[in-house]
Design an enzyme around this catalytic site. Structure first.
Site, PDB file in Angstrom:
ATOM      1  N   HIS A  98    -102.295   3.067 -37.640  1.00 34.65           N
ATOM      2  CA  HIS A  98    -100.861   3.185 -36.354  1.00 34.65           C
ATOM      3  C   HIS A  98    -100.407   4.613 -36.236  1.00 34.65           C
ATOM      4  CE1 HIS A  98    -100.131  -1.138 -38.100  1.00 34.65           C
ATOM      5  NE2 HIS A  98    -101.499  -1.046 -37.471  1.00 34.65           N
ATOM      6  N   HIS A 148     -93.758   2.437 -37.570  1.00 34.75           N
ATOM      7  CA  HIS A 148     -94.442   3.230 -37.089  1.00 34.75           C
ATOM      8  C   HIS A 148     -94.094   3.030 -35.684  1.00 34.75           C
ATOM      9  CE1 HIS A 148     -97.536   1.998 -40.442  1.00 34.75           C
ATOM     10  NE2 HIS A 148     -96.819   3.199 -40.716  1.00 34.75           N
ATOM     11  N   ARG A 168    -109.996  -5.658 -35.659  1.00 33.35           N
ATOM     12  CA  ARG A 168    -109.450  -5.171 -34.366  1.00 33.35           C
ATOM     13  C   ARG A 168    -110.339  -6.009 -33.422  1.00 33.35           C
ATOM     14  NH1 ARG A 168    -108.635   1.241 -35.861  1.00 33.35           N
ATOM     15  NH2 ARG A 168    -107.503   0.704 -37.890  1.00 33.35           N
TER      16      ARG A 168
HETATM   17 ZN    ZN Z   1     -97.963  -0.048 -38.245  1.00 38.96          ZN
HETATM   18 CU    CU Z   2    -103.339  -2.047 -35.214  1.00 44.08          CU
END
Ligand code: ZN
Ligand code: CU
Length: 212
Positions: free
Chosen positions: A125, A144, A201
């Site tokens: 991230h 983040h 992902r």
């Molecule tokens: Zn994160």
């Molecule tokens: Cu991610």
């Protein structure tokens, strides 16, 4: 596709109108305004004054999302400057009904990682403040920058929505341009470090600036 094209045309047209509207408002003596779009014109004016490169005239960014593996996910995510940060608008399709992690990752690549992880080249991230993973409604330094939360797919597979992201920027050290927007197979739990346990992902697009 036609609907998407129209939506984008409308968005771009609105920007143009707002930008010209800002120009006429610049003559105000006190410079005050409550309009969320006031920023656009002064930003461009400042950039011109400072003699910056044309790159500084980027007013929007876009990520064209391609499926990773056989997820079937595709679509577009746009990023536009707003009074409160960056307005994120997503128009995606191809998933089953559910909740999916949605992040900005640090590298602008959708390739597999060196270890073979699908989409792994995007890295972790985006985290310029070196903080912990968290929920998108948390302030800076408690999550983040790339933690955009989750998106919800409808029963027909479409994922449509828009929200404001308060920390991200389209320029400067916290710019998300040149990074990757990643969608995950599972829901982000906002707790597990450093990923939110959002799973593999399944979609990715490099975030690219769109010049004024
Ligand atoms: Zn994160
Ligand atoms: Cu991610």
């Amino acid at each position: 596709m036609l609907i998407r094209a129209c939506l984008f045309s409308t968005a771009l047209f609105s920007l143009a109108v707002l930008a010209s509207g800002c120009a006429s408002n610049d003559e105000r003596a006190d410079g005050s305004s409550e309009e969320a779009t006031e920023e656009i014109s002064p930003r461009i004016a400042d950039a011109l004054q400072d003699g910056e490169e044309p790159r500084a005239l980027v007013t929007q960014a876009r990520a064209t999302i391609e499926p990773l593996g056989n997820s079937g996910l595709s679509g577009t995510v746009t990023f536009a400057p707003s009074d409160l940060g960056v307005q994120v608008t997503y128009m995606l399709d191809g998933l089953t009904e559910g909740v999916y992690g949605f992040h900005v990752h640090e590298n602008g690549s959708c390739a597999n990682g060196e270890d073979g992880t699908v989409g792994g080249a995007a890295g972790g991230h985006f985290n310029p403040d070196s903080t912990e993973h968290g929920a998108p409604n948390l302030p800076a330094r408690q999550r983040h920058l790339g933690d955009l939360g989750n998106i919800h797919a409808l029963s027909d597979g479409r994922i449509l929505g828009s929200f404001n992201e308060s920390i991200a920027s389209l320029d400067g050290p916290k710019s998300i341009i040149g990074r990757a927007l990643i969608i995950h197979a599972n829901e982000d739990d906002f707790t597990t470090q450093p990923t939110g346990n959002a799973g593999p992902r399944i979609g990715c697009g490099v975030i690219t600036g769109v010049e004024a």
